[in-house]
Every structure is written in structure tokens, then in C-alpha cells.
Scaffold this active site. Sequence first.
Site, PDB file in Angstrom:
ATOM      1  CB  CYS A 157      10.928  -7.616  14.399  1.00  0.00           C
ATOM      2  SG  CYS A 157      11.285  -8.316  16.025  1.00  0.00           S
ATOM      3  CG  ASP A 180     -28.293  17.557  10.944  1.00  0.00           C
ATOM      4  OD1 ASP A 180     -29.411  17.267  11.374  1.00  0.00           O
ATOM      5  OD2 ASP A 180     -27.819  18.702  10.963  1.00  0.00           O
ATOM      6  CG  ASP A 195     -25.712  17.585  14.336  1.00  0.00           C
ATOM      7  OD1 ASP A 195     -26.921  17.299  14.423  1.00  0.00           O
ATOM      8  OD2 ASP A 195     -25.251  18.384  13.512  1.00  0.00           O
ATOM      9  CG  ASP A 217     -23.179  21.569  11.049  1.00  0.00           C
ATOM     10  OD1 ASP A 217     -24.230  21.081  11.518  1.00  0.00           O
ATOM     11  OD2 ASP A 217     -23.135  22.665  10.475  1.00  0.00           O
ATOM     12  CB  CYS A 263      11.286  -4.916  18.898  1.00  0.00           C
ATOM     13  SG  CYS A 263      12.732  -5.830  18.338  1.00  0.00           S
TER      14      CYS A 263
END
Length: 775
Positions: free
Chosen positions: A32, A458, A666, A662, A35
Site C-alpha cells: 500500500c 523553432d 535550441d 532540434d 509501505c
Amino acid sequence: MNNTPATSAAPPSAPTGAAPRTETLHIEGMTCASCSSFVEKALSRTPGVLRATVNLAAEKATVEYAPNQIDHAGLKAAVEQAGYQVFEPDAPAASNVLAADEELADRKARTYLDLKRRFQVAVVLAVIIMPLSMLMLWPALMARVSMPVLNYGLLLLTLPVLLYSGREFYVSAWNGLRHRTASMDTLIAVGTGAAFLYSLAATVAPDFFQRQGLVPDVYYDTTATIIALILLGKVLESRAKAKTSAAIKALIGLQAKTARVLRGGQEVDVPLEQVRPGDEVLVRPGEKVATDGIILEGRSALDESMLTGESLPVDKSVGDAVFGATINKTGSFRFRVSQVGTNTVLAQIVKLVEDAQGSRAPIQRLADKISAVFVPIVIMLAIATFVVWFALAPTGQRLPLALVNFVAVLIIACPCALGLATPTAIMVGTGLGASHGVLIRNAEALEKAYQVDTVLLDKTGTITKGEPAVTEFITATGTEPAALLPLLAAVERRSEHPLAAAVVRYAEEQQQSAPGETAEATDFVAHEGRGAGATVAGQAVLIGNRRLLEENNIILSPKLEQSAAGLLAQARTVLYAAVAGRAVALAGVADTVRDTSVAAIRQLQSQGLTVVMMTGDNHQTAEKVARQVGITRFYAEVLPADKAGKVQELQAEGRVVAMVGDGINDAPALARADLGLAMGGGTDVAMEAAGITLMRSDLQGVVTAMALSRQTVRTICQNLFFAFVYNTLGIPIAAGLLYPFTGWLLSPMLAAAMALSSVSVLTNSLRLRGFKVKG
């Protein structure tokens, strides 16, 4: 982005000079939220541990620690001191790191079967015990069997349920008591144990009860039925947990088992574990690629959908990269192995998905705080319920009523659903993302995506393809493109300039429809900053900018002059071509918009997101591209160093910004944004700075990521509601709050059925597997 769990004290800083390490421990015995909270606290308070996050649904602990202060054995000891066990899979071979995950899956399957057997025993005996406990339904039995004999018979039937089916509850409760902790198992053990001990006393010493004016009733049916119902919930939970990690299992199953390697000039099939970098591997049609590498010979089309989510095959030829677990569709090829084991793309994806599934979302902190104090509060409420009923109930019923309500409060307070609400949804959501080519680094990124209201794109390489392409080719009067293009391509093949590559690609595309002989260029000369020239088929050919033609005293015809002006007005880069001292053609070159960008941007806008474009191009070019894709706000002439500043500018307006890019330039903007999304075709630096990586260079992945995150967080909120409402409404009813007004009391057996709240949470999470992005 940090994913630090809430703990009672801030984690210690790593000692100077010590590089922190991260390790994943597979924890056994957690049942649970309490725990997982105990394990997390035990690890977080251990000297040398910098951070610890425990995932109940995945049964894993992710620990960041200082290796010069503590090692694996120390981490394991900390878990064991908290009363739980660490499962140690056999060390996998270096080139088959996914074997450990397969071993864990097998262990979970065995655990499920054992749990199922224990449930079957409990339910069979409970079905017998229940009617035997209701003697009024069996008048013939009442006349033949005395009450003491029947009670001893019920005792014998209940013992296997207690000692075999329910043994783990009592062992776990005892371990918790030894370590001064309490969990759901404590509630079950105390509740069913109290009912059993009361029944045992009534069976062994009924005269004592009768002297006190009490009827020696027994509650063996309560004990057996509660254990059976709790185990039913656990069996269903175990099955659902297996489904939540189906994405990991599917990824593991993609791995090839063998590879056809060239050894000593011979083709030899060897186990994948024996493949090494530098080996040459042959792949035939229909076979899986064994591992990552570079094609040396041949060409084919590969199905990479398991990595990118893209259903169309990808053409591959000499020099192209291939990835393990992808499927060869058509031709045969030979490739050199570049990566094995942990360095393959498949292994990295599995690792990333596992890390994401083991991470904690900020929304989970509320559940963590509640679960940390939940069990002690429930035990106190149960004791208070017992005391109140014992004090106020009629003399002859006070002990049975106090006991029954005490047990009902303990059993209904099952906190499993609370601990499963967030991690199960995250496990399904991140696994589903991986199958769509969207790799989510952690749960915080998933939740942050839900809060985003502005997407900053971009332009180059994101909205556009990121490489120049010939968009217009205009010839002088009397000149045929089919005759001219081979001459220009022959010159440009000798050049390394990106614009030259665009001309070659265009010429090859045109020649596919009308194939001809490939011309050869001699006497090649590169004119720096202007273009190139060579002799082709005995004619002097020039191609480059206008300055190159002017230097060679070549004048444009009025038609070409007008066409050049039109191309420049459209923000095209113009290449001028001349053959034998005469201007013969113009080529308009531009970075073209991806085929899917317009539709993807519309879908983002339909989700209520504001889409903004950013580019280093001039205002005229930026405006044209923005208008083409349906964006109304854009930033032009942005230098790489200023990209992060534009993110801050939007954040200063109160916006929650997702940045999509990418390139290396960036990375600062990706890191500065509230959420960074890196295109998979980009650089490792960009992907390292992003919270989400898109395996293919397609804005459709952004649409998927945003829609999936929103649906996942909605599911988490629904799960938390289910978990809270069951316990919040159930505990007062179990305590007998409605009894003075309605005469209703909640049977402990009905309270045990509330353990199925975990199943409702898991089932709701599994609904995510039907997620689809609406176009």
C-alpha cells in the site's frame, strides 16, 4: 527538472568530487501507499542517499546516492531494516541488458500464480464457512450438531485461510511492528486477527462469556470472507499491474535473439550476447535487425514503427544507420555493429520509459502526505469506535457490536487505491507515449505538459524540414529542363555545399520519371562564396549566385531577370546557371514546410493552445512561413543566443511555455522553457535538455504528447477522487455514524469489498490504453 520526493528533511548534498550514482532497487513486500512511504523515508534518511523515490505500482525504488558514502549493500540493508526485501535479478550479459527485465516479469508472473492459489483456497473455504455460520438456514443441522462441535469445525476450516491464504498479512504486520511502522497489512491483520481471537475464545471458553451475560458468538465467517475478498482485490490488482507495464514487456519482446554474423568469411548465427561492436551482420528480408549499426552494403526499407510510431517503412542505403529490433521489409543488406547492450536505441528507450514510470508527479505529493499519516489515524479511529460502542451499546451486545465496528473501520480504510492512483496512470501514459514515438523523461514533464498554454516552435528543422530544397526551376526560352538538369547535377555532385545537395536531389527526382545517362564533370572549380564550375559533355557549366555570372560577364535575359525578382520577393535563395557562357536557368531554393506541420499546428490550436513561431530568418520570410502554416504571432531575426530570452518574454506574460526545437542552439531555450520537447532528428544536446523527446521529426508528435499528457493527468485526478471518496465516505459509515438515524451498520465483509477500490483505480488507468489523438 527535478523530481525530488517530499521528505521530512532536505536531502544532503553530494560531497565535493563525488559523482552521484542512480540505482533502481526492486522491492518485495509493499502492499500500500504507507509501505512505499516507509521505504522511501528509510532510504532518504540513510547517510549518503541524496534522493529516493519509491513507486508502489512498479515495485521499484529509484535512489540517487554518493558512492563514496554508501554502496548497493548499504541501500539493500536500509530497505531490509524497514521490513521489506530487495529482489536481486541475475546479472544480465553485457549485450543483453533486457534479460533482467524479463527475469523480473517472470518473477511477477510466479507471484501472481501464488496469489491466485491462495485466493482459491480462501474462497473455497469461505464458501463453506459462510453458510455453516448461519444456522438459522439449516434447522436440520441445528438439531443434529451441537454449537460447540460446529464452532470447532468452523475453527478447523478457518485455520488454513488464516495460516496459508492470509499469512502474508500477519507476517507483514509483525515486521512492521518490529520496525515501529504500520501499513494496510496492519489494518487487515488487526481486524481479522481480532475477529478470529474473539471467536477462538468463544469456542474454547464459551462458559466465560455466558457468565458475563454475553452470547458466545463466533466470527470465523468474517475472518475468512474478509481475507478472501482482500485477496480477490490483490489478484485483480496484480493482473492489472501487469497490464500497466505491457509497454515495457512489448519493447523487451522486440529484441532479436540471434544475429547472422560474418566470422572468418563464413555466415554464422550467434546469440545476441556474443555480438560485439565492429562485427559485420547480414540481414535478409523479413528478419529483425539484431542491434544498432551502419549499412556497409545493400539497401532496403525498414519498419521502424516500434521506435518512432511511424507506420510507413523507411528507405535505407549505404551509410545510413539501422537500429536493433526494427524489421527489414524488402532488400538484403550488410551492416557494421556500432552499439550493443545499454548503448542501443532500444535499451535506452526501455531505460527512459522505466525511469519515467518510476518517477513521481508533483500531483502525487498530496497523496504521499496523506498516506504517511493515514494508517495511524485509522487505527486511532478504530480504537475510538470500539471504545464508544463498548461504552454506549446495550450490555448484552456491547462487545460484539464494538468488535464488529472496530473490524469494519480497519478493513474499509484500505489505502491501496491512494498509492496506486498516480503511478498506475503514469505507467500506462508513459508506456503508451513510447509506442507513439513520444519518450517522456519523467512524470513531472507529463504533468507540466498538462499546464502548458503556449507552444513556441523553432522554424528550421521543426516546422520546416531543416534542409534546402529546390522549389522552382525556370529555364530560358528554348532550353529544356530535362537536357539541362543532368549537366547541373554533374557539377553539384562535386560540391559539398548544402545548396548543391538540393540541386542534386531535385535533378535525381526529375530523372526518376525520365531516366537518362549520368553525366560526369571534369575540371571542377569551387568559387568560394559564389558557386562552382566544371566542364560537362564538353561544355563549360557554371552554377551559383549572381555575382558568379557577373564575374564571367554573363547577362540575364529579361525573362530570367523578371523571374529572379519574383523569386527574391518570395524570400527564395536564387541560384543562377550558365552553359557555354549563356544564362540558361534559375533555381529557387528554400527550406520547405513539412507535410504534416499545417495539420499539426491546427490540432494544437484546437486543443486551446497558442502557437508561436521563432526563427533567425528575416521578417519577410518569417511572415510568409507563419501565414502558410496558420500562425499569427512570430519572432523573426532571433539570434541563437536570444532564443531563451524569447521564452522568458512569453513567461513574463504569465504563459506556461513549451519549447519545441532540434538543434544545439535550441538547448538553452529548451532548458529555460516550462517544458522542452526535442525532435528526435535533432542533437543529443537538445534531447538531454528536454523533458520530452519525439522519436521522429514531425510536429504530430507534439500533438500526441500534449493530448496524452492532458488525458493522463485527467485520469490521475479521477483516480485520486475514487481513492479519497471511498475512504472518506466509508470510514464514518463503518464506525456506525448512521446507526442512530437509520439503524444501519456496515458489515466487515462489505467493508472488505471496498478493497476493490484499488481495482477501480487500476481499471480507470487502463482505459488510457485506448487513447487516440483526434485529428
